[in-house]
Write a protein that holds these residues in place. Structure first.
Motif, PDB file in Angstrom:
ATOM      1  N   GLU A 128       0.819  -1.212   0.000  1.00 39.54           N
ATOM      2  CA  GLU A 128       0.000   0.000   0.000  1.00 39.54           C
ATOM      3  C   GLU A 128       0.854   1.265   0.000  1.00 39.54           C
ATOM      4  O   GLU A 128       0.457   2.296  -0.496  1.00 39.54           O
ATOM      5  N   ASN A 129       2.032   1.194   0.599  1.00 36.86           N
ATOM      6  CA  ASN A 129       2.882   2.375   0.739  1.00 36.86           C
ATOM      7  C   ASN A 129       4.235   2.156   0.093  1.00 36.86           C
ATOM      8  O   ASN A 129       5.257   2.574   0.619  1.00 36.86           O
ATOM      9  N   ASP A 235       4.213  12.639   4.355  1.00 34.05           N
ATOM     10  CA  ASP A 235       3.423  11.845   3.413  1.00 34.05           C
ATOM     11  C   ASP A 235       2.003  12.394   3.402  1.00 34.05           C
ATOM     12  O   ASP A 235       1.521  12.911   4.417  1.00 34.05           O
ATOM     13  N   ASP A 237      -2.108  11.656   2.225  1.00 34.45           N
ATOM     14  CA  ASP A 237      -3.166  10.789   1.720  1.00 34.45           C
ATOM     15  C   ASP A 237      -4.265  11.691   1.156  1.00 34.45           C
ATOM     16  O   ASP A 237      -5.110  12.203   1.898  1.00 34.45           O
ATOM     17  N   SER A 259       3.903   9.367  -6.337  1.00 38.52           N
ATOM     18  CA  SER A 259       3.163   8.280  -5.668  1.00 38.52           C
ATOM     19  C   SER A 259       1.883   8.747  -4.979  1.00 38.52           C
ATOM     20  O   SER A 259       1.359   8.057  -4.114  1.00 38.52           O
ATOM     21  N   TYR A 260       1.344   9.906  -5.355  1.00 35.31           N
ATOM     22  CA  TYR A 260       0.121  10.401  -4.715  1.00 35.31           C
ATOM     23  C   TYR A 260      -1.131  10.191  -5.563  1.00 35.31           C
ATOM     24  O   TYR A 260      -2.236  10.496  -5.130  1.00 35.31           O
ATOM     25  N   LYS A 456       8.934   4.541   3.216  1.00 37.99           N
ATOM     26  CA  LYS A 456       8.174   5.311   4.199  1.00 37.99           C
ATOM     27  C   LYS A 456       8.545   4.755   5.562  1.00 37.99           C
ATOM     28  O   LYS A 456       8.773   3.545   5.703  1.00 37.99           O
ATOM     29  N   HIS A 459       7.944   1.152   6.695  1.00 37.36           N
ATOM     30  CA  HIS A 459       7.625   0.313   5.536  1.00 37.36           C
ATOM     31  C   HIS A 459       8.939  -0.092   4.885  1.00 37.36           C
ATOM     32  O   HIS A 459       9.555   0.694   4.167  1.00 37.36           O
TER      33      HIS A 459
END
Length: 1021
Positions: A128-129, A235, A237, A259-260, A456, A459
């Motif tokens: 996911e990240n 980061d 979301d 990556s957004y 991240k 992660h």
């Protein structure tokens, strides 16, 4: 009837008196066939009466003997496995989880291999990240098979063995004892590499580690470090933001690592009558600006004032239209509260700090688990550059960076670099830096390497080799282990690091299988220290250090950016990316100066289309202080803010770059103080540049609504779908009838109720135009690269294109209505001029629509194209004779004609023209020859494999298992592929959605590809 045609192989054969032809005819066989040994004397045979049986025996043997004598081919020996590896089954693909981390792009990926050969990069859906698998990530597979790669280590330009290299390195380190050496590296974001570098610098105290991000995020890093104590990037979301206001930040592009797009797309799908609102202030027209609900062109100088106004200041000094937009955006930000998000790309600490503080309570910003994919410090890097030039630094070790190419003062640096006592470059190719280095360590491609990364915080990702090293290369980390006296291999070192600190008792095997693990374990990462006072020429720690451009001489604000295709330029030798059309300009094989229409007119710059429709443009000289870049091609870009220009970094490479890929100008010379904003002077230069631009239309004015359907959220919520998504009608029995009605058909429909029936859904709200699907299709289907000259003739072979449309109104429908209601003497410029100043933008992926009533099928004289039972429109390449009737009859213009043989042809010297490059080809898809039509097959090889796998396991296919290369590559979920005969399938639900429509539905082709209309949130309150 006998034929009197004369067949010939060369023009020389048409000359009846040719001595060359006669000699060849007289010497058809090198050695005369010894027929007399078997059939007796030739004269006797000629004078005797021979039976038919004997005659046939004679002729038959002669023919066979001639064949044997003249057609002997080379012997190709195949050596089978003595012991076949259990994991390799011929014809069956294996997948390995890995991570791409080249310092610019970071992504968790799956690597598809066939018979031990990596052939395709895919997204790792489990992660996911794990960054973004963009177009460059998908194309990185081709870098493994780059024929320009280094094949081994070099000392003073001569090839040596690794033991010899190690000995020379040890000797050099002894000589350099007490002298300053800098280890200049990319951002690794790697726990094990950070630990290893710390051990290396502990052993050699005179070595200092400095991180250099070719495209800097230093201001944002400094701001975050000052505010939150760690060097990282927040980061975001975007799915949690109800209001997004961006000041110059192309967050759907490469802003702060990208990556957004996935989170952004989630918030842009209208659910329960709601969707996020997006306002964009920017100079260049970007992917992000193209997707915005409201885009306001503003120069970088104006953007500084806009950001101040949005965070509490006044908009009084701004132009009236911008001030009005700022005041409305400011009110909406206050109303949205914690659901709002304000971001910027202004390259100074003060601006970045303003945005951080504004977002302190935003639900969309995550500062507890920030991104670690950028670590560089401008002041530290400039300290190194100044040290090399002044001679204070005596040695430089570079890893994953090419400063001789990418530094603003590269020429001055290169001269000083050659005078260093020690210069060691770790490089995959002999790039500009490696070509000047005394020592060059050849490193493997990431698909041949072990490694890890913390993309991240918390992660952790693993990189694993998917093939044995193709050349005599060694990883940077293995070299450090060797030079610090550690006998471990890097694989063991990584495993030990993970086992002791990251896994927390978890399984190493499972982590390797998944490619990543989420852990709360704290792993020490080497931190970047601030430069000593006065060491650098920058004042990055102050509020205005990077905004020194405000005091520069120049009439135009230049915004430097990274293109979607080439990024920072690391993959400049990749033909897939060079031929990839820019999502906005639709031009490939170039970078160029983007200029507004009004500025172009003032400067005398023009764009013209020649007789075949190809685009030509003026040249311009760009001046910044003492730096002049001459003959930069110009594209007049709709939406470019007046008083500003744009230019992409990453082009102009020549070292270790194939001649065909040496394109564009090197804009890093203008990247002064590592600021993406500069004040420059522009003047017209002589000559015209020939562009390879694949989409000519500048607006969509007057076109049918059947192409792009678009409405506002308010209308979407309050009006019936027939108002904003009407179905075209035709005339039946003197009354209007929906084209979806059976009575409107003149075809006998296929029975689609038995077995699978495939459909592809494309949501235009979620599609960002990023083009990852284009490169994925390229890789999966062996699509050839044709080169700039052929693209210019519109002979590009992409099976999938992403069309970009402009409109002048709030919606495309509004523009059409404006045109329809024009007074008699008003010209088209009423619409065209606003479109050039600030157009609405739409992106639309278009491939073969796989029509159930396909017009191509009815006109093929040899039945090369036909309809399959599963809804796919098939192409039998061996039957095609190249009439091109099908292409002429296709309303979507998605068929490609092979004008030439693109494989093993020196005229097209790309990856298909060398043995190494051809290793990337997918054996499940044929390489097409010249003279045939080709097009999207909805990846039939993938759908058939899915069906066969399910049959073998004795189960039905699950929803989501069916994929095409494009749907698999799509990060945002804009493309969904599946079986509409599965009542529970996602694609069937999407087909029943109110936003669904077909492209050019009024034609009656009944496509199996459908689209979802664009909804824009235009509400100002």
């Amino acid at each position: 009837m006998a034929s009197n045609k004369k067949y010939w192989r060369s023009v020389e054969e048409l000359n009846e008196d040719s001595a060359i032809v006669k000699a060849l005819q007289d010497n058809e066989f090198v050695t005369e066939i010894p027929t007399d040994e078997f059939l007796g004397d030739k004269k006797a045979l000629e004078s005797s009466s021979t039976t038919r049986r004997d005659f046939l025996k004679y002729v038959g043997f002669s023919t066979a003997a001639a064949t044997l004598a003249a057609c002997e081919g080379p012997v190709v020996k195949s050596i089978p496995y003595v012991v076949q590896p259990h994991e390799i089954v011929p014809g069956v693909a294996n997948y390995y989880a890995s991570t791409m981390a080249d310092g610019f792009d970071f992504a968790n990926v799956l690597v598809k291999t066939r018979e031990g050969r990596p052939i395709k990069i895919e997204r790792n859906d489990l992660s996911e990240n794990g960054g973004s698998a963009n177009a460059r990530v998908h194309a990185s597979i081709l870098g493994l098979y780059d024929k320009n790669r280094l094949t081994g280590p070099l000392l003073n330009g001569a090839a040596v063995s690794w033991p010899e290299f190690d000995t020379a390195m040890a000797q050099k380190m002894n000589e350099m004892s007490g002298k300053d050496i800098v280890l200049l590296t990319q951002t690794f974001a790697s726990p094990s590499t950070s630990k290893l570098i710390s051990e290396f610098t502990a052993k050699y105290a005179n070595i200092k580690h400095v991180v250099y991000d070719t495209v800097s995020c230093s201001a944002a890093l400094d701001a975050f470090q000052n505010t939150y104590g760690s060097r990282a990037l927040p980061d975001y979301d975007f799915s949690k933001a109800e209001l997004i206001v961006s000041v110059g930040a192309d967050f759907l592009g490469d802003w702060q690592g990208g990556s957004y797009s996935k989170g952004y797309a989630k918030g842009r799908i209208p659910k329960n009558g709601k969707m996020s609102r997006h306002i964009q202030f920017e100079a260049n027209l970007t992917l992000t600006g193209g997707k915005a609900d409201k885009r306001v062109p503003a120069t970088p100088t104006q953007q500084i004032e806009i950001l101040k106004a949005l965070t509490g200041g006044s908009a009084s000094g701004l132009p009236e239209n911008i001030a009005d937009a700022v005041n409305k955006a400011k009110a909406q930000l206050q109303k949205a509260g914690g659901k709002a998000l304000l971001i910027t790309n202004l390259p100074d600490v003060a601006s970045q700090t303003m945005a951080l503080k504004f977002n302190a309570n935003s639900e969309a910003m995550d500062v507890n688990k920030p991104l670690l994919t950028r670590q560089g410090s401008n002041s530290e890097v400039m300290s190194v550059v100044n040290g090399v030039i002044s001679g204070n630094i005596k040695g430089l070790i570079t890893v994953g960076v090419d400063p001789v190419y990418s530094l603003p003062n590269a020429q001055e640096f290169a001269e000083a670099y050659q005078k260093l006592e020690m210069s060691l470059a770790f490089a995959i190719k002999q790039d500009a830096t490696a070509s000047l280095a005394k020592m060059v360590a050849a490193v493997p491609h990431y698909l041949e390497s072990w490694g890890d990364a913390q993309i991240k915080k918390g992660h952790y990702s693993l990189t694993q080799p998917t093939i044995r090293p193709l050349f005599n290369t060694r990883q940077f980390q293995d070299c450090l282990l060797q030079w610090t006296g550690n006998s471990k291999k890097y694989y063991d070192y990584v495993k030990e690091t993970w086992t002791s600190s990251i896994l927390g008792g978890g399984s190493w095997g499972q982590a390797l299988h998944d490619g990543f693990v989420i852990s709360d374990s704290e792993v020490s990462m080497e931190s970047v220290k601030s430069a000593s006072e006065g060491a650098g020429v920058l004042e990055e720690s102050t509020s205005n250090g990077a905004l020194s451009f405000l005091s520069q001489d120049g009439n135009y604000d230049l915004t430097l950016y990274t293109s979607t295709g080439l990024g920072d330029g690391q993959q400049a030798n990749n033909p897939w990316l060079q031929e990839f059309p820019d999502p906005i300009t639709r031009a490939s094989w170039d970078n160029y100066l983007t200029v507004s229409a009004s500025d172009a007119e003032a400067l005398g710059l023009v764009n013209k289309h020649v007789s075949n429709g190809a685009l030509n443009g003026s040249y311009a000289n760009v001046t910044l202080g003492n730096v002049v870049i001459e003959n930069v091609p110009v594209i007049i870009q709709p939406g470019q803010a007046k008083g500003s220009v744009g230019l992409a970094l990453g082009y102009g490479k020549t070292a270790a770059i194939q001649e065909e890929m040496q394109t564009g100008v090197n804009a890093y010379a203008l990247y002064q103080n590592f600021s993406n904003i500069q004040k420059v002077s522009i003047e017209k230069a002589s000559g015209m540049h020939e562009f390879a631009c694949v989409q000519l239309q500048s607006t969509m004015a007057g076109r049918s609504e059947d192409i792009i359907k678009e409405t506002t959220l308010e209308i979407f919520n309050t009006k019936d779908k027939s108002h904003w998504n009407s179905v075209p009608v035709t005339d039946y029995d003197h009354s209007p009838t929906s084209v979806r009605d059976e009575k409107a058909d003149i075809w006998s429909s296929f029975d689609t109720s038995v077995g699978h029936h495939f459909n592809l859904s494309i949501d235009l709200n979620a599609c960002t135009g990023c083009g990852a699907c284009v490169i994925a299709c390229h890789a999966e289907n062996n699509v050839p690269v044709v080169g700039k000259e052929e693209v210019r003739k519109f002979r590009d072979m992409h099976w999938l294109r992403v069309d970009r449309y402009y409109a002048a109104g709030e919606t495309f429908k509004e523009e059409i209505e404006t045109l329809e209601n024009l007074p008699a003497f008003d010209s088209y410029k009423v619409v065209e001029v606003p479109a050039y100043e600030n157009p609405q933008v739409a992106f639309q992926p278009v491939m073969c629509q796989h029509c159930n009533h396909a017009p191509c099928e009815t006109v093929c004289p040899v039945a090369a194209t036909s309809h399959g039972r599963q809804g796919q429109n098939h192409m039998a390449y061996n039957r095609c004779v190249g009439t091109r009737y099908c292409a002429n009859n296709c309303p979507y213009k998605v068929r490609r004609f092979n004008w030439f043989l693109y494989s093993e042809n020196d005229a097209f010297d790309y990856n298909m023209n060398n043995d190494l490059g051809r290793m990337v080809l997918n054996p499940d898809v044929v390489v097409r020859s010249r003279g045939v039509m080709e097009k999207c097959s909805l990846c039939i090889q993938m759908t058939q494999k899915t069906i066969l796998d399910a049959k073998r396991e004795g189960r039905p296919v699950k929803d989501g298992e069916f994929q095409t290369a494009c749907s698999k590559a799509c990060d945002t979920g804009a493309m969904v592929f599946g079986d509409i005969n599965d009542e529970e399938s996602e694609v069937l639900k999407l087909k029943k959605d109110d936003r669904m429509y077909h492209l050019l539905e009024n034609v009656g082709t009944k496509p199996n590809v459908f689209y979802h209309a664009i909804i824009k949130n235009t509400t100002e309150a």
